[in-house]
Design a protein around this motif. Sequence first.
Motif, short mmCIF file in Angstrom:
data_model
loop_
_atom_site.label_atom_id
_atom_site.label_comp_id
_atom_site.label_asym_id
_atom_site.label_seq_id
_atom_site.Cartn_x
_atom_site.Cartn_y
_atom_site.Cartn_z
N GLN A 246 40.54 51.09 36.93
CA GLN A 246 41.08 52.22 36.34
C GLN A 246 42.37 51.95 35.13
O GLN A 246 42.18 52.52 34.31
CB GLN A 246 41.57 53.24 37.35
CG GLN A 246 40.68 53.47 38.45
CD GLN A 246 39.17 53.99 37.94
OE1 GLN A 246 39.09 54.71 36.90
NE2 GLN A 246 38.17 53.76 38.61
N VAL A 247 43.04 50.66 35.54
CA VAL A 247 43.94 50.56 34.59
C VAL A 247 43.39 49.74 33.15
O VAL A 247 43.78 50.25 32.22
CB VAL A 247 44.95 49.61 35.18
CG1 VAL A 247 45.97 48.93 34.18
CG2 VAL A 247 45.87 50.32 36.24
N ASP A 248 42.27 49.14 33.72
CA ASP A 248 41.52 48.60 32.51
C ASP A 248 40.87 49.48 31.62
O ASP A 248 41.00 49.35 30.40
CB ASP A 248 40.51 47.36 33.15
CG ASP A 248 41.08 46.51 33.85
OD1 ASP A 248 42.34 46.06 33.46
OD2 ASP A 248 40.49 45.63 34.59
N LEU A 254 44.71 44.68 29.13
CA LEU A 254 46.20 44.47 29.88
C LEU A 254 45.94 43.11 30.83
O LEU A 254 45.08 43.43 31.70
CB LEU A 254 46.42 45.83 30.33
CG LEU A 254 48.12 45.87 31.03
CD1 LEU A 254 48.92 45.86 29.70
CD2 LEU A 254 48.36 47.11 31.74
N SER A 255 46.85 42.10 30.54
CA SER A 255 46.78 41.11 31.48
C SER A 255 47.03 41.33 33.11
O SER A 255 48.10 42.19 33.05
CB SER A 255 47.42 39.80 30.91
OG SER A 255 48.67 40.06 31.04
N SER A 256 46.44 40.96 33.94
CA SER A 256 46.80 41.25 35.26
C SER A 256 46.27 40.25 36.52
O SER A 256 45.52 39.47 35.87
CB SER A 256 46.15 42.65 35.84
OG SER A 256 44.89 42.51 35.87
N ARG A 257 46.72 40.08 37.54
CA ARG A 257 46.54 39.60 38.61
C ARG A 257 46.54 40.30 39.82
O ARG A 257 47.01 41.17 40.21
CB ARG A 257 47.28 38.07 38.94
CG ARG A 257 47.31 37.18 37.77
CD ARG A 257 46.14 36.42 37.53
NE ARG A 257 46.28 35.44 36.33
CZ ARG A 257 45.88 35.48 35.24
NH1 ARG A 257 45.44 36.81 34.80
NH2 ARG A 257 45.99 34.60 34.18
N VAL A 258 45.48 39.77 40.75
CA VAL A 258 45.52 40.64 42.08
C VAL A 258 45.59 39.37 43.25
O VAL A 258 45.14 38.32 43.25
CB VAL A 258 44.14 41.26 42.30
CG1 VAL A 258 44.01 41.85 43.75
CG2 VAL A 258 43.87 42.34 41.35
N VAL A 259 46.63 39.53 44.23
CA VAL A 259 47.03 38.82 45.23
C VAL A 259 46.83 39.72 46.63
O VAL A 259 47.32 40.68 46.80
CB VAL A 259 48.54 38.53 45.19
CG1 VAL A 259 48.71 37.44 46.31
CG2 VAL A 259 48.94 37.82 43.91
N LEU A 260 46.02 39.12 47.45
CA LEU A 260 45.58 39.73 48.75
C LEU A 260 46.00 38.85 49.75
O LEU A 260 45.81 37.79 49.91
CB LEU A 260 44.34 40.19 48.56
CG LEU A 260 43.50 40.96 47.77
CD1 LEU A 260 42.03 41.00 48.00
CD2 LEU A 260 44.11 42.12 47.84
N PRO A 261 47.01 39.44 50.63
CA PRO A 261 47.70 38.59 51.73
C PRO A 261 46.75 38.80 52.96
O PRO A 261 45.79 39.81 53.11
CB PRO A 261 48.90 39.27 51.91
CG PRO A 261 48.76 40.68 51.55
CD PRO A 261 47.80 40.71 50.50
#
Length: 282
Positions: A246-248, A254-261
């Motif tokens: 949705q941000v895209d 817009l550059s981004s990364r997703v980190v999932l723990p």
Amino acid sequence: MKRFGRFAGIALVLVVAALTARSCFSHDLIVRLSDRKEISFKQMMGDLRKVAVIYVGEVHDNPDHHVLQLRIIRGLHRAGVPLAIGMEMFTAGSQQELDRWVAGQTGTAAFQRIYRREWNLPWSLYGDILLFARDKRIPLIGLNVPRDITRKVGREGFASLTEDERRKLPPNITCDVDESYMAMIHRSYSSHGLSANTFRNFCEAQMLWNKSMAYHMVEYLRKNPGRTVVVITGGGHAIRGGMPVQVDRERPGLSSRVVLPDPVVRNGRIKAEEADYLWLSH
């Protein structure tokens, strides 16, 4: 959100092999999904410093996930990255109260009351992050919409909202998601034991969360273009098909990364298109 639960995972064989290889000397297992390679926390941080938005998912009541979030925030701050922290736990309507907290104008006891009004989990889970933001003057962004609005959409659909209720919401909320994300929503829906004829309303409520949080974050970045935003949200919103897509749409490129723990295996694996890094504590 809790309804998404612990949803993401990686192939069991990969996890077991990596854990065995590192069991003697490490506390972190980070897998870079682009090439399925194990990397160090330092390597991951080197990459995160280059982007505008970092989504760090969580299972809300898992303390380890909040420790990871704070480690990432601390690391970026220590590296001199100008930060803001976007939080699912606060509505956009609480922004002035968040600003006063960061400015040191609200005492801890008073702010805890605000927190409890906004979120229903113990302060101890998020307190260290909120205190660090205040102590380092890191802006906090309220991303969410009032719970009574999302509950109404979940019961009756987006079309049931009044003109006044829609005034500060993104327009035309529909259940427009890709196949993988739709499957996840179906699993979450089924786990709630809800009747089949209300699925579209349930899906629209999830889209209201994702699109509203995306809208509020993009608005912040429009006014504060030099900031890097760390987004703290449930794993079901952090995954690429949730809030990031949705941000895209709001802000292409817009550059981004997703980190999932601490991922939980979902159909055996999670794809590189859905996240960038998986973190497991052991």
